[in-house]
Design a protein around this motif. Sequence first.
Motif, short mmCIF file in Angstrom:
data_model
loop_
_atom_site.label_atom_id
_atom_site.label_comp_id
_atom_site.label_asym_id
_atom_site.label_seq_id
_atom_site.Cartn_x
_atom_site.Cartn_y
_atom_site.Cartn_z
N TRP A 7 0.80 -1.20 -0.01
CA TRP A 7 -0.10 -0.04 -0.11
C TRP A 7 0.83 1.42 0.09
N THR A 41 -2.16 -5.11 -3.18
CA THR A 41 -2.33 -5.69 -1.81
C THR A 41 -3.40 -6.67 -1.73
N ASN A 69 -0.59 -9.23 5.62
CA ASN A 69 -0.85 -8.13 5.56
C ASN A 69 -1.73 -7.74 6.77
#
Length: 719
Positions: A172, A189, A196
């Motif tokens: 990101w 992403t 994540n």
Amino acid sequence: MWKQVMAAVLGALGLSAFKEGPLEFTAEEKKTIDKATKKDGFADKFMKEYNAKLALDGANNAIDKFMEEQGIDPAPPEAKEDSKNNGDNPSTVLPNADASLEQKLNAVIEDSKKIKADNEKLAANVEKLKILPDADDPEIIKGNMNKGNIKHSATHLFGIDASYNEFEGRPWNQAAKQASLGQNITAETDWTNTTNIDKINQDLQNYYRVENQKITDTLLDGLVMKKYVELISGVSDEYTMLSIVTGEITQSMKSKYLPKNKAKFESEKGKVRDIQIDMTFKGYELKKLEKSYLKKIASLRITDSNPYKEPYVRYLVGEIMKRARKEDKIVMGRGVWHNNPDRSVPASFMNNADGYLKLIDMARDEGKYIPFKMGKITPVNAKDYIKDFVERIPYEFRKNPDLQLVSGGNVIRWYNEARKLTEGTIQTYSGDIMTVEGFSNIELVEYDQLEGSGFIYLTTKTNEKLLTDKPGESGVLQFEKAKRDIDAFGDYKIGPFIAMFGRKQYDAKGYNDQIFFSNDVEIVTDTYVPADTNDATPSLSRHHSLIIGAYNTAATNITNLDDAIVGKKVYLLGNPNGFPSTVKNNANIILADGDFVLEDGNLLVLNALPGGKFIEVERRTGTVEDTVTQVVLADGAASADALEGNNFVTSSNTAPTALTNISNAVEDEEYTITGGSDTNATTIASSGNFFLSAAITLNDGVFITVVYSNGKFIEVARG
């Protein structure tokens, strides 16, 4: 030369300098310039060249600075020392000073062409520099911004050395860099990846440790508070305000020492309530949030000192809190706290905390202050009502500076409309005002949570607070992977607080020791708290409006109500989860039409009597409310009868017809008259029994709703 051209144009316009940024002449300005230069179209040509030169100067400055940082001479060969002052460089040749503005402008254009050629050579040098290695120090990169530059280092977004701004393992942030530079976004992403989710949790905590005040501010972003509310932070549970009160202390001369003072401390306690956020996202929903962030980054004109260099973690918190801010705004006004930690269904946000109106309602019930018994305020009586209200307040208090009279916006409109009606033709009439007439120290303050309630109150501008806690890092927001979804949860605290209602002294009576005053209109009747599971005798100790049946596991008969306040109305609203409760007609609850089943949307209003008894005031059923029965008025009818209903429809009339009355009307009841025909459509004038914003002709489908108050039918709505 260019300065001479600009001076001539500035002189034509009567200006000393142009404003910053590109020029955009008005049609009038273009006409003035063309006339002064005696050349049609000159203004457009000047504007075009001025804006081109403006953009060119900015590009040259950025490139020169870049070349200097890399140790490369930015000057083009033609501008070296040997030709610097010999007049060989066309960019230094000026046309005849007496030449026309058109000739001067053409000379400037030739200068621009030469500079563009120089820049092409400089651009070739820039291409060679692209093969240089990327340093970790922040590099200045020319992006697609209208102005300014953005700094990114080789490893960190915005060149800010913080873990949450790292590019590694954070696609990101990589995407944000690409967006800021106008590049195609290739970083993706996967928000269904646990790695994540863990990373964003870690970033939230790290960001809080470094920037805890910014996170605290973000949690409160968009929270629209009532005017003159002081925010007090750092309250983890309760906040207490103390005052010392006394009785009389002076007396006439005497021979003995006779102390008479009595003193004590009184306190008002405010409490913050824990509020929780429980949300579930799909992976694509987090992807949408990320895309919104990237669009924001790409559209910002970011400079080195711009405060909008916003990490994704802060943006994420802010977006999720937007809905919470809207709910908190309503709760601050009309919330009623209720806690049932063992519930199996989500609770209404209206039960998050006690709002200002609930605090006032409880203070009134507990005798902390005495309201004025004045009935309802209406468009007709608004001016006299507010004057009477203020003049009932003890003289010593109402003369204090910085007082506020708080109401819904409709009351302030009524007040000014009534002033205009009675004073509009007087020479000294000053139009709408935001202070009480004759009391410039009392400001009229609009509070949207009072809109339509008819409730007004007056107090000092420093009496209302909002308490909040400073959240810990674990209380900001946390994300958790759950199968294909992502859960987000967090905690924070708020607590509306009114510091003082009255200082009840030992010997005082009446209103002399109050600092809070209001009328006696019912409030928070439409905010409900849920009754307990299968409760046959629900308690009213927390609130007088209950929603019944939401937690029921079996059909239940209600035979009595506990903890009522005598003389106060009770509101019971049905909302069953498959098992409705039935209010039984018995010795304790006296109903006009027998038992009443609290099906979904059904409402029963009772009045609490002495001796623990209740009597029916009103009942409404959801099905009846949804289906309105209209009473058809006869041809030529000049009056309607409220005994027949509240909704009337006119007929076609054989002659012009005016409706002048609704007989047998009930105080505070609303009545609607709808047009049923265009043939000699019934009219209603704003005169006699009716007080309207304007006369109305009830053509087919046209309606007007009025409320009966103090002998008048007053307009509520029309359409």
